[in-house]
Enzyme design. Sequence first.
Site, PDB file in Angstrom:
ATOM      1  N   LYS A  77     -10.477 -11.208 -16.198  1.00 53.65           N
ATOM      2  CA  LYS A  77     -10.623 -11.256 -17.657  1.00 53.65           C
ATOM      3  C   LYS A  77      -9.902 -12.464 -18.290  1.00 53.65           C
ATOM      4  CE  LYS A  77     -11.915  -8.892 -21.412  1.00 53.65           C
ATOM      5  NZ  LYS A  77     -13.174  -8.175 -21.567  1.00 53.65           N
ATOM      6  N   HIS A  93       8.115  -7.611  -3.832  1.00 51.21           N
ATOM      7  CA  HIS A  93       6.822  -7.970  -4.427  1.00 51.21           C
ATOM      8  C   HIS A  93       6.915  -9.279  -5.211  1.00 51.21           C
ATOM      9  CE1 HIS A  93       4.523  -4.357  -3.430  1.00 51.21           C
ATOM     10  NE2 HIS A  93       5.720  -3.794  -3.403  1.00 51.21           N
ATOM     11  N   SER A 124     -22.895  -8.341 -27.589  1.00 50.21           N
ATOM     12  CA  SER A 124     -22.290  -7.148 -28.193  1.00 50.21           C
ATOM     13  C   SER A 124     -21.218  -7.515 -29.203  1.00 50.21           C
ATOM     14  CB  SER A 124     -21.652  -6.310 -27.091  1.00 50.21           C
ATOM     15  OG  SER A 124     -20.523  -7.000 -26.578  1.00 50.21           O
ATOM     16  N   GLY A 125     -20.837  -8.796 -29.234  1.00 51.40           N
ATOM     17  CA  GLY A 125     -19.702  -9.172 -30.064  1.00 51.40           C
ATOM     18  C   GLY A 125     -18.432  -9.269 -29.234  1.00 51.40           C
ATOM     19  N   GLY A 126     -18.479  -8.752 -28.004  1.00 49.98           N
ATOM     20  CA  GLY A 126     -17.319  -8.800 -27.116  1.00 49.98           C
ATOM     21  C   GLY A 126     -17.233 -10.139 -26.386  1.00 49.98           C
ATOM     22  N   VAL A 127     -16.085 -10.365 -25.746  1.00 44.31           N
ATOM     23  CA  VAL A 127     -15.860 -11.668 -25.119  1.00 44.31           C
ATOM     24  C   VAL A 127     -16.764 -11.877 -23.896  1.00 44.31           C
ATOM     25  CG1 VAL A 127     -13.771 -10.748 -23.996  1.00 44.31           C
ATOM     26  CG2 VAL A 127     -14.135 -13.175 -24.028  1.00 44.31           C
ATOM     27  N   ASP A 128     -16.969 -10.855 -23.074  1.00 48.45           N
ATOM     28  CA  ASP A 128     -17.722 -11.072 -21.829  1.00 48.45           C
ATOM     29  C   ASP A 128     -19.158 -11.500 -22.112  1.00 48.45           C
ATOM     30  OD1 ASP A 128     -15.378 -10.083 -20.881  1.00 48.45           O
ATOM     31  OD2 ASP A 128     -16.175  -8.143 -20.262  1.00 48.45           O
ATOM     32  N   SER A 129     -19.843 -10.754 -22.973  1.00 48.48           N
ATOM     33  CA  SER A 129     -21.245 -11.110 -23.219  1.00 48.48           C
ATOM     34  C   SER A 129     -21.331 -12.454 -23.945  1.00 48.48           C
ATOM     35  CB  SER A 129     -21.967 -10.012 -23.989  1.00 48.48           C
ATOM     36  OG  SER A 129     -21.434  -9.851 -25.282  1.00 48.48           O
ATOM     37  N   SER A 130     -20.343 -12.775 -24.784  1.00 52.36           N
ATOM     38  CA  SER A 130     -20.384 -14.062 -25.485  1.00 52.36           C
ATOM     39  C   SER A 130     -20.203 -15.215 -24.509  1.00 52.36           C
ATOM     40  CB  SER A 130     -19.273 -14.137 -26.535  1.00 52.36           C
ATOM     41  OG  SER A 130     -19.430 -13.096 -27.466  1.00 52.36           O
ATOM     42  N   GLU A 133       4.514 -10.847  -6.573  1.00 55.61           N
ATOM     43  CA  GLU A 133       3.450 -10.965  -7.567  1.00 55.61           C
ATOM     44  C   GLU A 133       3.829 -10.396  -8.930  1.00 55.61           C
ATOM     45  OE1 GLU A 133       3.529  -9.077  -4.928  1.00 55.61           O
ATOM     46  OE2 GLU A 133       2.591  -7.124  -5.204  1.00 55.61           O
ATOM     47  N   CYS A 185       5.320  -6.182   1.748  1.00 57.49           N
ATOM     48  CA  CYS A 185       5.710  -4.777   1.797  1.00 57.49           C
ATOM     49  C   CYS A 185       4.981  -4.051   2.933  1.00 57.49           C
ATOM     50  CB  CYS A 185       5.469  -4.142   0.420  1.00 57.49           C
ATOM     51  SG  CYS A 185       6.339  -2.600   0.196  1.00 57.49           S
ATOM     52  N   TYR A 186       4.037  -3.165   2.641  1.00 58.23           N
ATOM     53  CA  TYR A 186       3.295  -2.485   3.710  1.00 58.23           C
ATOM     54  C   TYR A 186       2.650  -3.517   4.650  1.00 58.23           C
ATOM     55  CZ  TYR A 186      -0.142   0.582   5.950  1.00 58.23           C
ATOM     56  OH  TYR A 186      -0.895   1.273   6.861  1.00 58.23           O
ATOM     57  N   GLY A 194       0.850  -1.186   0.000  1.00 64.15           N
ATOM     58  CA  GLY A 194       0.000   0.000   0.000  1.00 64.15           C
ATOM     59  C   GLY A 194       0.878   1.226   0.000  1.00 64.15           C
TER      60      GLY A 194
END
Length: 531
Positions: A387, A187, A241-247, A189, A100-101, A73
């Site tokens: 995602k 870090h 919509s043609g996008g990945v999420d809605s598909s 990650e 870290c923090y 942080g």
Amino acid sequence: MSEPNTAEVTLTETPGEVLTGQRIVVLDFGSQYAQLIARRVREQKVYCQILRHDITAERLAELAPKGIILSGGPASVYETGAPRCDPGLFRLGIPVLGICYGMQLSCDALGGKVDNTPSREYGPAKCVINKPESLFEGLPGEIDVWMSHGDQISSVSDEFEPLAHTSSCPFAAIRHRELPVFGIQFHPEVTHTPLGGMLLENFVRKVCGCEPTWELSDFAEATISNIRAQVGQRRVICGLSGGVDSSVVAALLYRAIGPQLSCILIDNGLLRKDEQTMVIREFTEHFKTDLHVVHAEDRFLETLDGISEPQEKRRRIGHAFIDCFKGEALKIDDAHFLAQGTLYPDVIESGADPDGPAATIKLHHNVGGLPEELGFELIEPLRDLFKDEVRRLGIELGLPESLVWRHPFPGPGLAVRCLGEVTRENLDVLREADAIVVSEIQAAGLYRETSQAFAVLLPVQSVGVMGDARTYDNAIAIRSVNTNDFMTADWSRLPYELLARMSSRIINEVKGVNRVCYDISSKPPATIEWE
Ligand code: XMP
């Protein structure tokens, strides 16, 4: 920030926990890396959630995670108002890893001393490991790590054992001798700590005892049965919509409830070349959904007529979209639910999870208003996923790579890439030029490497010469950016030969264009889209 009301909050059972009965939680102290930590843990096939930093120890005991990670942080532990955690969490018997923090907080709570005299360190460091055990089991004696901190630990009480150091940081990693509490100053990650994944794996598997059982295919099965239980015999509407999420949402729902799913695709005339055909093919031939295509190009062009101002374009497109969607949805008799492709970062950033972190202020463009306007009950089957997990799920469900890996596309579509006034003719020119940009990037094998690549039509005429004739035509700008989060971005260093091919194809093949430029602005100060 409101206090969590532990009495009223019911335990959330996500498909992840139902399957594995185990999870790791990350308490977020305002780190830019909190989501990255969670994704790294999930890469170990262990379910991971991000929670607010001030969650009570009592609530954590109820949630019973197998391990707790305290994120980094920006604050200093001795600053007034610095975010704190409930010190009781160190005594729950649940392993804690402070990064870290988070390490400084653990130390401060359990008897270490944090030095807040300037000892800033930012960048790579060599970390020497004192004993290759617990967190460092199986790692070499010296590892490359990434440091990014203002304060560091200057001394620790005898209760702590130092595990690693760097030339400037005597306590790069420590552990408590009695409690299962660990701290690391660097870090693990980020990719600049190449063996950070092994360190997190050691924490999650060896220290916390988690099994690598969280698989996306099992997640899909569990989500499908959850959807069936929630929906019963009722009908669900899903906007495509043609996008990945809605598909992916539609594919998942189709698997769950088949004929009870109705999809709506609004053809607003602002989509990319062949986008509509691809979506229609996928959701009628492969997934045989009840697909309603609303041909609304004229409606959108009419509302955009004479409008050049970007926000006004967005506003009008938003209203037209809601009108069209509503009109079609109301024709579907027994519709009860509306499915949406909300992802885990949206849930975290909007502050929608009562145990999650507070909302972050983020500029977002989405039109919104749809669920409230329509009065449907919401289904959000992707709200636990990042995602990259949604993309992998899409592949598992059998969606084609071309759809799953498509670059993001803004809701207002080509209207915000057709600068100034939007006309049918300009949209046609832009669509063709855009298709050339994308297909050349694909042919060069750079589509996955770039984050978003497209064409923009500039309403500027310039003089050219074609054959023996003088031309006075439009310019096209090519935009290609690389980014992790779309909040900042850099322009892609595309090879000159590729740019040359795009330029000559656009000028030769797209009538109405005689000049092509490459956009070399980063974000900030420019944005990714031109409007
Ligand atoms: P900017 O242009 O703000 O874009 O750097 C960041 C990301 O957001 C997308 N974008 C939008 N998405 N509606 C959307 O759904 C919008 O109005 C909109 N404007 C920009 C943009 O394509 C990029 O991925």
